[in-house]
Design a protein around this motif. Structure first.
Motif, PDB file in Angstrom:
ATOM      1  N   VAL A   6      78.719  11.382  33.236  1.00  0.00           N
ATOM      2  CA  VAL A   6      77.565  11.993  33.896  1.00  0.00           C
ATOM      3  C   VAL A   6      78.021  12.840  35.077  1.00  0.00           C
ATOM      4  N   LYS A   7      78.924  12.300  35.874  1.00  0.00           N
ATOM      5  CA  LYS A   7      79.421  13.005  37.054  1.00  0.00           C
ATOM      6  C   LYS A   7      80.119  14.303  36.661  1.00  0.00           C
ATOM      7  N   SER A   8      80.944  14.245  35.618  1.00  0.00           N
ATOM      8  CA  SER A   8      81.671  15.439  35.171  1.00  0.00           C
ATOM      9  C   SER A   8      80.733  16.515  34.648  1.00  0.00           C
ATOM     10  N   VAL A   9      79.752  16.100  33.824  1.00  0.00           N
ATOM     11  CA  VAL A   9      78.807  17.071  33.259  1.00  0.00           C
ATOM     12  C   VAL A   9      77.972  17.709  34.359  1.00  0.00           C
TER      13      VAL A   9
ATOM     14  N   TYR B  44      71.573  26.393  33.503  1.00  0.00           N
ATOM     15  CA  TYR B  44      72.554  25.740  34.363  1.00  0.00           C
ATOM     16  C   TYR B  44      71.925  24.750  35.340  1.00  0.00           C
ATOM     17  N   LYS B  45      70.598  24.624  35.298  1.00  0.00           N
ATOM     18  CA  LYS B  45      69.932  23.639  36.141  1.00  0.00           C
ATOM     19  C   LYS B  45      69.798  22.283  35.433  1.00  0.00           C
ATOM     20  N   ALA B  46      70.191  22.236  34.166  1.00  0.00           N
ATOM     21  CA  ALA B  46      70.102  20.981  33.405  1.00  0.00           C
ATOM     22  C   ALA B  46      71.057  19.947  33.997  1.00  0.00           C
ATOM     23  N   ARG B  47      70.574  18.732  34.148  1.00  0.00           N
ATOM     24  CA  ARG B  47      71.388  17.653  34.726  1.00  0.00           C
ATOM     25  C   ARG B  47      71.127  16.354  33.974  1.00  0.00           C
TER      26      ARG B  47
ATOM     27  N   ALA C 239      76.698  22.247  37.941  1.00  0.00           N
ATOM     28  CA  ALA C 239      76.530  22.759  39.307  1.00  0.00           C
ATOM     29  C   ALA C 239      77.455  23.936  39.566  1.00  0.00           C
ATOM     30  N   ASP C 240      78.709  23.838  39.084  1.00  0.00           N
ATOM     31  CA  ASP C 240      79.662  24.939  39.260  1.00  0.00           C
ATOM     32  C   ASP C 240      79.197  26.191  38.515  1.00  0.00           C
TER      33      ASP C 240
ATOM     34  N   SER D 294      74.726  32.222  40.205  1.00  0.00           N
ATOM     35  CA  SER D 294      74.067  32.703  41.413  1.00  0.00           C
ATOM     36  C   SER D 294      74.905  33.770  42.108  1.00  0.00           C
ATOM     37  N   MET D 295      76.221  33.532  42.170  1.00  0.00           N
ATOM     38  CA  MET D 295      77.125  34.505  42.788  1.00  0.00           C
ATOM     39  C   MET D 295      77.161  35.799  41.984  1.00  0.00           C
TER      40      MET D 295
END
Length: 355
Positions: free
Chosen positions: A118-121, A100-103, A126-127, A133-134
């Motif tokens: 890019v913004k959506s992905v 989930y750290k892939a960007r 991030a979500d 993490s939660m």
């Protein structure tokens, strides 16, 4: 093709290229036919009567359009788009496998259309990272909350079992601690079960009309031993309000908030409960003169297992789930709950509900 591409990526690029070429030819053919008809009609000729010239003109226009497309493909560097698609697919594949750290990197934003992608992905990644993490924090908190009372129960049970020289008073003390920690475990289990039920898709409320002011008054009286034991003064200003809510679930909300106020209000303090109806909206305020909560802690006060004052004596701590349950019940009713507090002055919880 670029070296290093996987077989799947090469197949995908070939398939996309075929679809693009096919679409370009069909599109150019349609445009060529349209331009031919426009030319004939503007010159006053019927294309049906001059089919040879019509076909010839259509082919000429088609060839011209294809040459224009070829020029754009050659000098417009269309391969960047294919490379961009491959990169997006690669990142999505990593996210699907749990990374989930892939960007996607910012240079893609030079293409407006890719900028939105890019913004959506990146937002999705991030979500997902936050949710993971939660989840890990939740598991860690549950393990800690369970392990702590279990360690106490085991320790005192071993002392009772191995030491025959304990006095009657010491045995009663240790047995009392075991009983208290067992009750704490039971309460934690019940709270976790409540949260699971409230968050399940099959959760159904059972709203019915009832007197909200009467419910609040009865619950205040039910908590009387707690607030009288600390010499806390309780005031209630309740409008007569008939609401249509799930009475049992809302009872949990009011008990949690009242108990919270009693717990963190010192001896001789005050608690004020108000119920007001504003048109189609019901507002309940529960205010106290307790220790208060800092502004930073207020942002996390409804999180599961969050405890604002971690220095408190353990005997005065709950599981950290009460306010999470409270907020979930209010949310399910389509309402809202927020907190306003000043350290050392007091805290006010305001619940707003539709009626």
């Amino acid at each position: 093709m670029k070296k290093g591409l996987s077989r799947r990526d090469r197949i995908f690029r070939g398939f996309v290229l075929f679809i693009v070429i096919f679409a370009i030819i069909i599109g150019c053919g349609a445009l060529a036919g349209l331009f031919t008809r426009i030319i004939f009609f503007t010159t006053g000729h019927d294309p049906a009567e001059e089919s040879i010239y019509g076909h010839s003109l259509t082919w000429l226009i088609l060839i011209a359009l294809l040459l224009l497309v070829r020029y754009y493909l050659k000098y417009g560097n269309i391969t960047k788009y294919f490379d961009s698609f491959n990169t997006v697919i690669h990142v999505l594949d990593k996210i699907a496998k749990g990374d989930y750290k892939a960007r996607l990197k910012e240079p893609f934003n030079e293409h407006e259309s890719f900028g939105e992608l890019v913004k959506s992905v990146n937002n999705m990644a991030a979500d997902l990272e936050q949710m993971e993490s939660m989840r890990q924090e939740f598991i860690s908190n549950v393990s800690h909350e369970i392990q702590s009372p279990l360690a106490s129960i085991r320790g005192f049970a071993q002392v009772l079992q191995s030491n025959d020289l304990l006095s009657t008073e010491e045995k009663k003390l240790y047995l009392g601690i075991i009983e208290s920690e067992s009750a704490r475990l039971s309460k934690l289990s019940d709270s976790l079960l409540q949260l699971a039920v409230l968050e399940s898709e099959n959760m159904n409320l059972q709203p019915r009309p009832y007197r909200l002011d009467k419910q609040l008054r009865d619950l205040i009286l039910a908590c009387e031993p707690q607030w009288r034991g600390k010499k806390i003064g309780v005031e209630a200003f309740l409008d007569e309000v008939i609401c249509t809510l799930d009475e049992d679930r809302m009872s949990q909300v009011w008990i949690n908030l009242i108990h919270n106020s009693v717990k963190f209000t010192p001896e001789g303090g005050r608690i004020r409960v108000e119920l007001r109806q504003h048109g189609e909206t019901i507002e309940v305020q529960i205010a106290d003169t307790g220790i208060g909560v800092s502004e930073e802690e207020q942002k996390r006060i409804f999180e599961r297992f969050h405890k604002a004052d971690k220095s408190r004596d353990r005997s005065n701590q709950g599981s950290g789930l009460g306010l999470s349950i409270t907020k979930k019940i209010v949310d399910l009713h389509g309402g809202d709950i927020h907190v306003r507090s000043t350290p050392g002055t007091g805290t006010t919880f305001t619940v707003t509900l539709p009626n």
